[in-house]
Every structure is written in C-alpha cells, then in structure tokens.
Design a protein around this motif. Structure first.
Motif, PDB file in Angstrom:
ATOM      1  N   ILE A 115       0.554  -1.248   0.380  1.00  0.00           N
ATOM      2  CA  ILE A 115       0.306  -0.114   0.092  1.00  0.00           C
ATOM      3  C   ILE A 115       0.569   1.210  -0.162  1.00  0.00           C
ATOM      4  CG2 ILE A 115      -2.283   1.511   1.753  1.00  0.00           C
ATOM      5  CD1 ILE A 115      -2.332  -1.126   2.327  1.00  0.00           C
ATOM      6  N   ASN A 116       0.533   2.214  -0.947  1.00  0.00           N
ATOM      7  CA  ASN A 116       1.428   3.322  -1.067  1.00  0.00           C
ATOM      8  C   ASN A 116      -0.228   4.241  -0.376  1.00  0.00           C
ATOM      9  OD1 ASN A 116       3.626   3.331  -0.799  1.00  0.00           O
ATOM     10  ND2 ASN A 116       3.138   2.840  -3.058  1.00  0.00           N
ATOM     11  N   GLY A 117       0.059   5.391   0.080  1.00  0.00           N
ATOM     12  CA  GLY A 117      -1.165   6.528   0.354  1.00  0.00           C
ATOM     13  C   GLY A 117      -2.385   6.486  -1.043  1.00  0.00           C
ATOM     14  N   ASP A 118      -2.321   7.036  -2.091  1.00  0.00           N
ATOM     15  CA  ASP A 118      -2.767   6.511  -3.487  1.00  0.00           C
ATOM     16  C   ASP A 118      -3.001   5.653  -3.443  1.00  0.00           C
ATOM     17  OD1 ASP A 118      -0.608   6.079  -4.141  1.00  0.00           O
ATOM     18  OD2 ASP A 118      -0.050   7.017  -6.310  1.00  0.00           O
ATOM     19  N   ASP A 119      -3.238   4.402  -3.433  1.00  0.00           N
ATOM     20  CA  ASP A 119      -3.556   2.546  -3.978  1.00  0.00           C
ATOM     21  C   ASP A 119      -5.494   2.731  -3.123  1.00  0.00           C
ATOM     22  OD1 ASP A 119      -1.482   2.948  -4.799  1.00  0.00           O
ATOM     23  OD2 ASP A 119      -0.633   1.405  -2.919  1.00  0.00           O
ATOM     24  N   ALA A 120      -6.388   2.096  -3.897  1.00  0.00           N
ATOM     25  CA  ALA A 120      -7.286   2.012  -3.451  1.00  0.00           C
ATOM     26  C   ALA A 120      -7.540   0.537  -2.871  1.00  0.00           C
ATOM     27  CB  ALA A 120      -8.446   2.012  -4.693  1.00  0.00           C
ATOM     28  N   PHE A 121      -8.276   0.109  -2.216  1.00  0.00           N
ATOM     29  CA  PHE A 121      -8.400  -0.876  -1.952  1.00  0.00           C
ATOM     30  C   PHE A 121      -9.893  -1.198  -1.686  1.00  0.00           C
ATOM     31  CE2 PHE A 121      -3.623  -2.071  -1.185  1.00  0.00           C
ATOM     32  CZ  PHE A 121      -3.977  -2.638  -1.013  1.00  0.00           C
ATOM     33  N   GLY A 122     -10.274  -2.189  -2.372  1.00  0.00           N
ATOM     34  CA  GLY A 122     -11.957  -2.823  -1.682  1.00  0.00           C
ATOM     35  C   GLY A 122     -12.274  -3.999  -1.910  1.00  0.00           C
ATOM     36  N   LEU A 123     -13.388  -4.359  -1.159  1.00  0.00           N
ATOM     37  CA  LEU A 123     -14.233  -5.880  -0.838  1.00  0.00           C
ATOM     38  C   LEU A 123     -15.155  -5.002  -1.798  1.00  0.00           C
ATOM     39  CD1 LEU A 123     -14.079  -8.099   0.555  1.00  0.00           C
ATOM     40  CD2 LEU A 123     -15.924  -6.602   2.627  1.00  0.00           C
ATOM     41  N   GLY A 142     -11.156   5.489 -10.558  1.00  0.00           N
ATOM     42  CA  GLY A 142     -10.552   7.409 -11.569  1.00  0.00           C
ATOM     43  C   GLY A 142      -9.200   7.715 -10.698  1.00  0.00           C
ATOM     44  N   SER A 143      -8.721   9.180 -10.994  1.00  0.00           N
ATOM     45  CA  SER A 143      -8.208   9.871 -11.657  1.00  0.00           C
ATOM     46  C   SER A 143      -6.927   9.538 -10.146  1.00  0.00           C
ATOM     47  CB  SER A 143      -7.784  11.393 -11.759  1.00  0.00           C
ATOM     48  OG  SER A 143      -8.532  11.958 -12.748  1.00  0.00           O
ATOM     49  N   ASP A 144      -5.802   9.554 -10.061  1.00  0.00           N
ATOM     50  CA  ASP A 144      -4.658   9.104  -8.912  1.00  0.00           C
ATOM     51  C   ASP A 144      -4.897  10.557  -8.180  1.00  0.00           C
ATOM     52  OD1 ASP A 144      -2.632   9.260  -6.822  1.00  0.00           O
ATOM     53  OD2 ASP A 144      -0.608   8.269  -8.322  1.00  0.00           O
ATOM     54  N   PRO A 145      -5.206  10.408  -6.677  1.00  0.00           N
ATOM     55  CA  PRO A 145      -5.608  11.708  -5.700  1.00  0.00           C
ATOM     56  C   PRO A 145      -4.382  11.880  -5.102  1.00  0.00           C
ATOM     57  CG  PRO A 145      -5.225   9.061  -4.324  1.00  0.00           C
ATOM     58  CD  PRO A 145      -5.305   9.582  -5.664  1.00  0.00           C
ATOM     59  N   GLY A 146      -2.652  11.726  -5.670  1.00  0.00           N
ATOM     60  CA  GLY A 146      -1.739  12.217  -5.190  1.00  0.00           C
ATOM     61  C   GLY A 146      -1.187  11.909  -3.415  1.00  0.00           C
ATOM     62  N   SER A 147      -0.701  12.160  -3.201  1.00  0.00           N
ATOM     63  CA  SER A 147      -0.047  11.438  -2.188  1.00  0.00           C
ATOM     64  C   SER A 147      -1.272  10.499  -1.174  1.00  0.00           C
ATOM     65  CB  SER A 147       0.454  12.340  -1.078  1.00  0.00           C
ATOM     66  OG  SER A 147       1.235  13.137  -1.748  1.00  0.00           O
ATOM     67  N   GLY A 148      -2.668  10.650  -1.169  1.00  0.00           N
ATOM     68  CA  GLY A 148      -3.303  10.475  -0.689  1.00  0.00           C
ATOM     69  C   GLY A 148      -4.856  10.807  -0.459  1.00  0.00           C
ATOM     70  N   TRP A 149      -5.716  10.377  -0.309  1.00  0.00           N
ATOM     71  CA  TRP A 149      -7.167  11.034   0.258  1.00  0.00           C
ATOM     72  C   TRP A 149      -7.544  11.206   1.599  1.00  0.00           C
ATOM     73  CZ3 TRP A 149      -6.390   6.045  -2.724  1.00  0.00           C
ATOM     74  CH2 TRP A 149      -7.271   6.221  -3.506  1.00  0.00           C
ATOM     75  N   ASP A 150      -8.296  12.548   1.836  1.00  0.00           N
ATOM     76  CA  ASP A 150      -8.870  13.351   3.181  1.00  0.00           C
ATOM     77  C   ASP A 150      -9.602  12.331   3.754  1.00  0.00           C
ATOM     78  OD1 ASP A 150      -6.538  14.800   2.479  1.00  0.00           O
ATOM     79  OD2 ASP A 150      -7.764  16.673   1.659  1.00  0.00           O
ATOM     80  N   VAL A 151      -9.603  12.236   5.332  1.00  0.00           N
ATOM     81  CA  VAL A 151     -10.165  10.985   5.433  1.00  0.00           C
ATOM     82  C   VAL A 151     -10.549  12.028   6.591  1.00  0.00           C
ATOM     83  CG1 VAL A 151     -10.835   8.616   6.953  1.00  0.00           C
ATOM     84  CG2 VAL A 151      -9.436   9.013   4.738  1.00  0.00           C
ATOM     85  N   ALA A 152     -11.897  12.065   7.138  1.00  0.00           N
ATOM     86  CA  ALA A 152     -12.156  12.589   8.904  1.00  0.00           C
ATOM     87  C   ALA A 152     -11.277  14.417   8.409  1.00  0.00           C
ATOM     88  CB  ALA A 152     -11.855  11.544   9.585  1.00  0.00           C
ATOM     89  N   GLY A 153     -11.080  14.962   7.940  1.00  0.00           N
ATOM     90  CA  GLY A 153     -11.340  16.421   7.714  1.00  0.00           C
ATOM     91  C   GLY A 153      -9.253  16.441   7.519  1.00  0.00           C
ATOM     92  N   ILE A 154      -8.655  14.864   7.603  1.00  0.00           N
ATOM     93  CA  ILE A 154      -6.875  15.140   8.078  1.00  0.00           C
ATOM     94  C   ILE A 154      -6.668  14.218   6.588  1.00  0.00           C
ATOM     95  CG2 ILE A 154      -4.988  13.722   9.153  1.00  0.00           C
ATOM     96  CD1 ILE A 154      -6.693  12.575  11.017  1.00  0.00           C
ATOM     97  N   ASN A 156      -4.386  13.356   3.260  1.00  0.00           N
ATOM     98  CA  ASN A 156      -3.847  12.687   3.309  1.00  0.00           C
ATOM     99  C   ASN A 156      -3.606  11.328   4.181  1.00  0.00           C
ATOM    100  OD1 ASN A 156      -3.136  13.771   0.314  1.00  0.00           O
ATOM    101  ND2 ASN A 156      -0.662  14.840   1.870  1.00  0.00           N
ATOM    102  N   ALA A 157      -4.936  11.139   4.408  1.00  0.00           N
ATOM    103  CA  ALA A 157      -4.895  10.370   5.987  1.00  0.00           C
ATOM    104  C   ALA A 157      -4.455   8.637   4.588  1.00  0.00           C
ATOM    105  CB  ALA A 157      -6.401   9.860   6.082  1.00  0.00           C
ATOM    106  N   THR A 158      -5.007   8.803   3.739  1.00  0.00           N
ATOM    107  CA  THR A 158      -4.642   6.911   3.473  1.00  0.00           C
ATOM    108  C   THR A 158      -3.012   6.523   3.089  1.00  0.00           C
ATOM    109  OG1 THR A 158      -5.182   8.313   1.032  1.00  0.00           O
ATOM    110  CG2 THR A 158      -7.014   6.340   2.498  1.00  0.00           C
ATOM    111  N   LYS A 159      -1.916   7.955   3.647  1.00  0.00           N
ATOM    112  CA  LYS A 159      -1.276   7.662   3.627  1.00  0.00           C
ATOM    113  C   LYS A 159      -0.370   7.739   5.514  1.00  0.00           C
ATOM    114  CE  LYS A 159       3.905   9.599   1.992  1.00  0.00           C
ATOM    115  NZ  LYS A 159       3.942   8.140   1.450  1.00  0.00           N
TER     116      LYS A 159
END
Length: 318
Positions: A115-123, A142-154, A156-159
């Motif tokens: 995993i890097n922050g811009d890799d999506a995982f699905g079930l 879709g498009s590469d989010p960059g470093s990662g996705w924001d989560v809960a207002g944080i 690049n929280a996925t990185k």
C-alpha cells in the motif's frame, strides 16, 4: 451438567461466579462483511482487515479484495480469499515483510498489500453469476489522488496512518466520499498515527473505566461507544472494574475478560453473548420474598458461593 436448586429464603443476595461459555445465538447486526481496518505504515508494515458482524459464519470464497495503484479502474489486481470467517471475527491480509506484531495477527500474506497512500482497496462479493461486485472500499477508482485521500478532515490520511472503522458502522459502503466524511464527526473512520497497530486482530471496544464503573457510560470505553450486539468487547485489568446495573441490558458478540475483579451484573441487569466468552462474572441476584425458587445454572462452569449453602436448606437435582 446443569444443577437445579430449590430454595426457600426470607431475603438474601444470591451471589454466584460464572465462567462464561455462551454460544450458538445469532445477534449479528452487520448487513455484510466490511473493511474494518486499513494500515499504511512504515516500510512494509501494511495490512487490510475485514470484519464479520453478520450473525453467521461466512464463506470467504464468495469475496475478493481488489486493488488499484495510482489511479485507474476496478480491479487492477485481485486477491482471492478462502476459508470461513466466523461471526465476530476478522480476517487480516498483510504484506509478508510486516513486523511480527502484524503477521502474528495475519491470515493471508499477499504481495498486493504494497500500500501507498494513493492505492485504493475494495471488498467485492460474488454476484452469483460468475462475477464479483464492489461492496466496500478505502479510496476509489478514477484519477490518482496524489499522495493520498483525505479522511475525517485529515489531509492524506490514507498515507502514513492507520484507519479504523467506527463501531457505529454496520454496513459496507461504496460511496467513498460519504465513508471518509469531511471531519471526525461525519466520517466512518477514526484516523490514527502511523504504525498504530493496537486494534489489529479484533473489531470492538476495550473497557478503560476512565469515568467510573458503569458499563453503560460511553466514556468508559476506548471508542466512546458502548458495545452492542454486533461488536466484541475486551475488559482488561484496570482500576475500575465494570458493573452492569439493574437497569442495563448489555449484549456483545465475543467477550474477553482479564480484569482481576471480573465483571459484575447487578440484580435486574442482563448480559447476552452471541459468540464466545472467557473470564469471571459475578451476578448479584436479589430474592426479596419468602417464596420457593427454582434455580438452574445458566452456563457451563458456574460455581456458587458456599455461604448461602451452609445457611439454607437446598434440594439439589443434577
């Protein structure tokens, strides 16, 4: 073997100690499997955890993990799952070079968990006609989010973070914007610092007793949420041992008690465990009349306080 006791008493507090082994009930509330934890840690310390709170054992061959790297369409890579996931249990897919803290809790090693922050995982779940359909995810296509996705207002929280699904979540969600939310209150996730592996291997609440001894006080649990019938509960050895009051009906899937004073259930309170449990529970039963009472031990491994046995006449069968 259960024992039955016939007692006639004026007024006593009936006390017995339980070693809990409840099973075979089905109180699961989750609508399907979902991703309960995602960790993008240092080096190769990475994993995805799947939780079953459905109330029944689930055949994992009906599910797959999907991955997208740096933007793209579902699925660029597929991880096939197998085996049976018990109700209340989790399934951890991890990178093979993870620390033992992770691998010891792991179920399936996969190089796809790079995993890097811009890799999506699905079930994904079988559609019954030979294909699979996405039911849950961390990130999106879709498009590469960059470093990662924001989560809960944080940002690049996925990185460089660990994401843990809130205990209030009972369903998978393919709407990533809704799932990740905009702040801590509307997100389905709690964002922890990098290399936080405290919660791997189970999905539930841990008792802290931070406020007092009341089971039904949310701030006494590490997640500020009282466990319910689709979750697990852990009670470690802390200063304030939990008490289920006379007005509280508690329920969990699995319960693990290591607290030296155990759990106390006051007369009128109740505890339903739909999975398995271990540890000591004291149940105070107030019998306030002079009637005869037929007592039957409710669980395997129950022992009675001998104080009342010596003081009262008992008719025993079993």
């Amino acid at each position: 073997m259960k024992q039955k006791y016939l007692l006639r008493i004026s007024k006593i507090i009936f006390l017995f100690i339980l070693t809990l082994i409840y099973s075979n009930s089905t109180y699961g509330q989750a609508t399907d499997l979902f991703i309960s934890e995602y960790s993008e840690g240092s080096s190769n310390n990475k994993y995805v955890e799947i939780y079953n709170g459905t109330g029944a054992n689930v055949n994992l061959s009906n599910y797959q993990l999907w991955r997208i790297s740096n933007g793209g369409n579902w699925p660029e890579a597929t991880i096939s799952l197998s085996g049976t996931l018990a109700n209340g249990d989790v399934y951890v897919v991890y990178h093979g070079s993870s620390f033992s803290t992770i691998s010891d809790k792991g179920d399936l090693e996969s190089s796809q968990i790079s995993i890097n922050g811009d890799d999506a995982f699905g079930l994904a779940k079988t559609d019954g006609i030979g294909g699979f359909t996405l039911i849950d995810g961390v990130g999106e296509d879709g498009s590469d989010p960059g470093s990662g996705w924001d989560v809960a207002g944080i940002t690049n929280a996925t990185k460089d973070h660990t994401l843990v699904r809130k205990l209030s979540v009972t369903s998978p969600n393919t709407d990533w914007d809704e799932s990740r939310g905009t702040d801590a209150s509307d997100s389905e996730w709690i964002v922890y610092a990098k290399d936080t592996w405290t919660y791997i291997g189970y999905h539930g609440a841990t008792w802290t007793g931070a406020a007092d001894t009341d089971w039904a006080t949310a701030s006494n649990w590490d997640t500020d949420l009282i466990p319910s019938n689709h979750l697990n509960a852990i009670i470690p050895d802390v200063t304030n041992a939990p008490i289920i009051s006379s007005s509280t009906g508690a329920s969990v899937i699995d319960l693990a008690i290591t607290e030296s004073d155990g759990l106390t259930i006051n007369s009128g309170g109740s505890l339903i465990i739909s999975g398995t449990s271990s540890g000591n529970v004291t149940h105070n039963r107030n019998l306030a009349t002079t009637n005869w009472y037929l007592m039957s031990s409710p669980v395997i491994g129950e022992t009675y306080d001998d104080a009342y046995v010596a003081a009262n006449s008992l008719a025993i069968n079993g």
